[in-house]
Design a protein around this motif. Sequence first.
Motif, PDB file in Angstrom:
ATOM      1  N   PRO A 171      24.498  38.590  43.783  1.00  0.00           N
ATOM      2  CA  PRO A 171      25.669  37.985  43.154  1.00  0.00           C
ATOM      3  C   PRO A 171      26.399  38.912  42.190  1.00  0.00           C
ATOM      4  CG  PRO A 171      23.667  37.221  42.091  1.00  0.00           C
ATOM      5  CD  PRO A 171      23.232  38.040  43.277  1.00  0.00           C
ATOM      6  N   LEU A 172      25.764  40.031  41.811  1.00  0.00           N
ATOM      7  CA  LEU A 172      26.417  40.969  40.903  1.00  0.00           C
ATOM      8  C   LEU A 172      27.227  42.030  41.641  1.00  0.00           C
ATOM      9  CD1 LEU A 172      23.620  41.520  38.217  1.00  0.00           C
ATOM     10  CD2 LEU A 172      25.538  39.916  38.190  1.00  0.00           C
ATOM     11  N   ALA A 173      27.026  42.147  42.935  1.00  0.00           N
ATOM     12  CA  ALA A 173      27.827  43.089  43.710  1.00  0.00           C
ATOM     13  C   ALA A 173      29.269  42.593  43.772  1.00  0.00           C
ATOM     14  CB  ALA A 173      27.255  43.230  45.118  1.00  0.00           C
ATOM     15  N   VAL A 174      30.197  43.520  43.977  1.00  0.00           N
ATOM     16  CA  VAL A 174      31.601  43.137  44.082  1.00  0.00           C
ATOM     17  C   VAL A 174      31.790  42.257  45.311  1.00  0.00           C
ATOM     18  CG1 VAL A 174      33.962  43.954  44.390  1.00  0.00           C
ATOM     19  CG2 VAL A 174      32.395  45.213  42.903  1.00  0.00           C
ATOM     20  N   GLY A 175      32.185  41.023  45.085  1.00  0.00           N
ATOM     21  CA  GLY A 175      32.451  40.103  46.181  1.00  0.00           C
ATOM     22  C   GLY A 175      33.929  40.075  46.510  1.00  0.00           C
ATOM     23  N   LYS A 176      34.327  39.035  47.210  1.00  0.00           N
ATOM     24  CA  LYS A 176      35.728  38.876  47.578  1.00  0.00           C
ATOM     25  C   LYS A 176      36.359  37.807  46.702  1.00  0.00           C
ATOM     26  CE  LYS A 176      36.866  38.735  51.937  1.00  0.00           C
ATOM     27  NZ  LYS A 176      37.028  38.252  53.331  1.00  0.00           N
ATOM     28  N   ALA A 177      37.552  38.088  46.180  1.00  0.00           N
ATOM     29  CA  ALA A 177      38.286  37.119  45.373  1.00  0.00           C
ATOM     30  C   ALA A 177      39.679  36.933  45.961  1.00  0.00           C
ATOM     31  CB  ALA A 177      38.391  37.580  43.923  1.00  0.00           C
ATOM     32  N   LEU A 178      40.051  35.691  46.221  1.00  0.00           N
ATOM     33  CA  LEU A 178      41.402  35.343  46.655  1.00  0.00           C
ATOM     34  C   LEU A 178      42.004  34.370  45.651  1.00  0.00           C
ATOM     35  CD1 LEU A 178      40.836  34.749  50.491  1.00  0.00           C
ATOM     36  CD2 LEU A 178      41.639  36.833  49.368  1.00  0.00           C
ATOM     37  N   VAL A 179      43.318  34.433  45.515  1.00  0.00           N
ATOM     38  CA  VAL A 179      44.024  33.589  44.555  1.00  0.00           C
ATOM     39  C   VAL A 179      45.177  32.902  45.272  1.00  0.00           C
ATOM     40  CG1 VAL A 179      45.239  33.514  42.340  1.00  0.00           C
ATOM     41  CG2 VAL A 179      43.455  35.231  42.718  1.00  0.00           C
ATOM     42  N   ASN A 180      45.267  31.602  45.114  1.00  0.00           N
ATOM     43  CA  ASN A 180      46.360  30.852  45.714  1.00  0.00           C
ATOM     44  C   ASN A 180      47.685  31.376  45.143  1.00  0.00           C
ATOM     45  OD1 ASN A 180      48.369  28.593  46.007  1.00  0.00           O
ATOM     46  ND2 ASN A 180      46.635  27.601  46.977  1.00  0.00           N
ATOM     47  N   GLY A 181      48.535  31.903  46.010  1.00  0.00           N
ATOM     48  CA  GLY A 181      49.823  32.439  45.573  1.00  0.00           C
ATOM     49  C   GLY A 181      49.868  33.937  45.431  1.00  0.00           C
ATOM     50  N   PHE A 182      48.723  34.625  45.552  1.00  0.00           N
ATOM     51  CA  PHE A 182      48.735  36.093  45.483  1.00  0.00           C
ATOM     52  C   PHE A 182      48.730  36.641  46.902  1.00  0.00           C
ATOM     53  CE2 PHE A 182      46.221  40.156  45.132  1.00  0.00           C
ATOM     54  CZ  PHE A 182      47.306  40.905  44.714  1.00  0.00           C
ATOM     55  N   VAL A 183      49.810  37.305  47.269  1.00  0.00           N
ATOM     56  CA  VAL A 183      49.975  37.769  48.640  1.00  0.00           C
ATOM     57  C   VAL A 183      50.433  39.225  48.662  1.00  0.00           C
ATOM     58  CG1 VAL A 183      50.553  35.475  49.530  1.00  0.00           C
ATOM     59  CG2 VAL A 183      52.390  36.985  48.731  1.00  0.00           C
ATOM     60  N   GLY A 184      50.221  39.840  49.797  1.00  0.00           N
ATOM     61  CA  GLY A 184      50.739  41.167  50.103  1.00  0.00           C
ATOM     62  C   GLY A 184      50.960  41.230  51.594  1.00  0.00           C
ATOM     63  N   THR A 185      51.250  42.401  52.100  1.00  0.00           N
ATOM     64  CA  THR A 185      51.406  42.516  53.544  1.00  0.00           C
ATOM     65  C   THR A 185      50.039  42.619  54.202  1.00  0.00           C
ATOM     66  OG1 THR A 185      51.681  44.905  53.322  1.00  0.00           O
ATOM     67  CG2 THR A 185      53.684  43.571  53.449  1.00  0.00           C
ATOM     68  N   SER A 186      49.905  42.002  55.362  1.00  0.00           N
ATOM     69  CA  SER A 186      48.645  42.028  56.092  1.00  0.00           C
ATOM     70  C   SER A 186      48.411  43.418  56.679  1.00  0.00           C
ATOM     71  CB  SER A 186      48.678  41.001  57.219  1.00  0.00           C
ATOM     72  OG  SER A 186      47.642  41.222  58.144  1.00  0.00           O
ATOM     73  N   PRO A 187      47.196  43.934  56.584  1.00  0.00           N
ATOM     74  CA  PRO A 187      46.916  45.246  57.176  1.00  0.00           C
ATOM     75  C   PRO A 187      46.892  45.217  58.697  1.00  0.00           C
ATOM     76  CG  PRO A 187      44.902  44.286  56.300  1.00  0.00           C
ATOM     77  CD  PRO A 187      46.031  43.391  55.864  1.00  0.00           C
ATOM     78  N   THR A 188      46.839  44.023  59.298  1.00  0.00           N
ATOM     79  CA  THR A 188      46.756  43.936  60.759  1.00  0.00           C
ATOM     80  C   THR A 188      48.102  43.630  61.403  1.00  0.00           C
ATOM     81  OG1 THR A 188      46.096  41.608  60.575  1.00  0.00           O
ATOM     82  CG2 THR A 188      44.339  43.260  60.720  1.00  0.00           C
ATOM     83  N   VAL A 189      48.902  42.740  60.773  1.00  0.00           N
ATOM     84  CA  VAL A 189      50.177  42.355  61.393  1.00  0.00           C
ATOM     85  C   VAL A 189      51.375  42.583  60.484  1.00  0.00           C
ATOM     86  CG1 VAL A 189      49.220  40.701  63.018  1.00  0.00           C
ATOM     87  CG2 VAL A 189      49.712  39.965  60.708  1.00  0.00           C
ATOM     88  N   SER A 190      51.153  43.109  59.274  1.00  0.00           N
ATOM     89  CA  SER A 190      52.204  43.588  58.361  1.00  0.00           C
ATOM     90  C   SER A 190      53.126  42.505  57.815  1.00  0.00           C
ATOM     91  CB  SER A 190      53.054  44.670  59.047  1.00  0.00           C
ATOM     92  OG  SER A 190      52.253  45.793  59.334  1.00  0.00           O
ATOM     93  N   HIS A 191      52.765  41.236  57.944  1.00  0.00           N
ATOM     94  CA  HIS A 191      53.594  40.211  57.312  1.00  0.00           C
ATOM     95  C   HIS A 191      52.865  39.643  56.097  1.00  0.00           C
ATOM     96  CE1 HIS A 191      50.837  37.421  59.059  1.00  0.00           C
ATOM     97  NE2 HIS A 191      51.265  37.590  60.300  1.00  0.00           N
ATOM     98  N   GLU A 192      53.514  38.719  55.413  1.00  0.00           N
ATOM     99  CA  GLU A 192      52.977  38.145  54.189  1.00  0.00           C
ATOM    100  C   GLU A 192      51.633  37.468  54.451  1.00  0.00           C
ATOM    101  OE1 GLU A 192      54.625  35.167  50.633  1.00  0.00           O
ATOM    102  OE2 GLU A 192      55.857  35.652  52.369  1.00  0.00           O
ATOM    103  N   SER A 193      50.658  37.783  53.610  1.00  0.00           N
ATOM    104  CA  SER A 193      49.297  37.308  53.839  1.00  0.00           C
ATOM    105  C   SER A 193      48.552  37.325  52.508  1.00  0.00           C
ATOM    106  CB  SER A 193      48.594  38.227  54.851  1.00  0.00           C
ATOM    107  OG  SER A 193      47.221  37.933  54.954  1.00  0.00           O
ATOM    108  N   TYR A 194      47.503  36.495  52.415  1.00  0.00           N
ATOM    109  CA  TYR A 194      46.614  36.635  51.263  1.00  0.00           C
ATOM    110  C   TYR A 194      46.138  38.083  51.150  1.00  0.00           C
ATOM    111  CZ  TYR A 194      45.736  31.639  50.263  1.00  0.00           C
ATOM    112  OH  TYR A 194      45.838  30.313  49.900  1.00  0.00           O
ATOM    113  N   ASN A 195      46.095  38.588  49.921  1.00  0.00           N
ATOM    114  CA  ASN A 195      45.448  39.862  49.628  1.00  0.00           C
ATOM    115  C   ASN A 195      44.298  39.611  48.666  1.00  0.00           C
ATOM    116  OD1 ASN A 195      47.639  42.788  49.644  1.00  0.00           O
ATOM    117  ND2 ASN A 195      47.206  41.311  51.238  1.00  0.00           N
ATOM    118  N   GLN A 196      43.292  40.462  48.740  1.00  0.00           N
ATOM    119  CA  GLN A 196      42.199  40.332  47.789  1.00  0.00           C
ATOM    120  C   GLN A 196      42.666  40.699  46.380  1.00  0.00           C
ATOM    121  OE1 GLN A 196      38.207  41.749  48.674  1.00  0.00           O
ATOM    122  NE2 GLN A 196      38.792  42.018  50.829  1.00  0.00           N
TER     123      GLN A 196
END
Length: 568
Positions: free
Chosen positions: A31-56
């Motif tokens: 649980p102390l290792a860096v996990g994944k965090a997502l935030v409702n409303g925080f977006v960037g471009t997707s690395p796979t399809v380049s459109h608006e997407s959740y970013n970590q």
Amino acid sequence: MKAHRISEYRQGFQPAYLSNGLIGLRIGANPLAVGKALVNGFVGTSPTVSHESYNQAPYPVAGNIIAGSDELAKRPDLFRFVEQICDFRCGELVSCFEFASEAAAIRAECLTFCSRTLPPVVAQQVKIETDRPCELIFEARMDPQFIPGRVLVRMRLGWCADAVLLWEGRGGLSTCGAAYDCEFCGEGLIRQRRNDWGLEEDMQLTAFTVRAEPGRPLVFRQYGALVPSVMHGEPHWQAARMVEMARTKGFDALREENRFAWSELWRARPVLVGADDKWQDVVDAAFFYLHSSVHPSMPCSVAPFGLSDEFNYHGHVFWDAEGWMFPACLLTDPESARAMLDYRFRTREMAGFHARLHGYRGLMYPNQTANTGSDVTTLWARDSFNCGVGLEVAHAFAAYAHATGDRIFEREKAWPVVKGVADWIVSRVRRTRRGYEMPYDRSRDEQWLSVHNCATTLGMAKLVLCEASAMAQRLGYEPPAVWREIGRNLFFPIDADSRVLLKFEGWKDERELCGMEIAALYEMFPFSIGPEVDRATIDYYLDRADRYLGMPMFSVHVAAMLARYRGR
């Protein structure tokens, strides 16, 4: 509901999902290792399809233990998983592990929760015990270097919070403020330091050097906050303020408030009568993960998979929000249901532009949206033909007004949306000798593209026009006569011989993956064409129900219809 425990962390396990609807974490075996965090409303471009997407977002409650020359973050071979407990009753995750350093055998217990009463805040308590005296270092960390994006502001404050980041997502579509603070509770502190130096890619950390003794637990408490720019113009400073508030309240008070908030939600728990315990467990799990993924404070509704994953569905808002999740929330957590509608109301201007781009009037909500409400549908999905989203949205606004009796909401929020969708229907249908038809749609089960007169879409359109007319009269307006005219004369694809309502015109029963959308139309809404067609249609689809039970999307409605009409 109960706590779920695993004592063996097997290969292929998904990291535990912990969320409050604004922040979502994925926490692995350590649980102390860096996990994944997502935030409702925080977006960037997707690395796979380049459109608006959740970013970590930067993970705000990572950590590390150093004993002698051994460092937990660098010696996974010395780590041993003991157990992990997800307590559905209160939204807490307890992770226990051992760290076999040369200096001492270390046992740690990590308790983590996403606060429902301070939604941007994650709180974590790490309790460490050793089998012999040693000097031990605990590091609280926030390390964004392995996620896409860049640092815009990086500061070590010394007040409010230990550290603050302003993080920009991939492509610069939005930013997220991140902050953390940590405290040591107990005896044996030798020194405390923060890394006030380093390049922007270096992690931020606060290190506590303590004297460990057997039988004297060391307790460290971490407070992290994540704030999306869609909610604040300076999200990094607001994150610092939220961390200060969390620490001022204290871990125990935050935990008690969070437990009470969950207990209030569980008062609406669906209880099965006459079913095995395993089915109640399934219902409880569905209830827990739904309510983990929604919150009255969420700015951008809820995506399929909630805040558990940024790649499947990219964090986009689909008709699933109003079609599947909203009805349950309306009955069990109306304030979260309202937050879904607040998002649709805020983005109605983009729904109007979307309608104009297609040559229509009124409001046409896209199949997939994100922060702004613009169409962000993945190109391969080919969902420009999908007409059902706005109908689900309008029906949800009307349902909320009915369920709550809130006439101010009905006039100020529901009416502009319901009227806008009704106006879209008027411009979307085409009048023919058979009535009002809707060409070039997509079947609700998403298996058929460019079909004519999809029954589910037409059924929803009829309901929305009825709601719009009734709402207009309640509010003192004269509804346009064309609403009633279209509602009475929509053309439904009915088989001439069997009198069965077809999925769409020309449909043949071909054992599709999700072929029971007609069941949803009859089960979810007060829908009827007439006794003869209704009876023939229900019998036809229920005779074929067994092959669809367990399939995606509509199985629950098939099961409900079997129970209602055939006692199964």
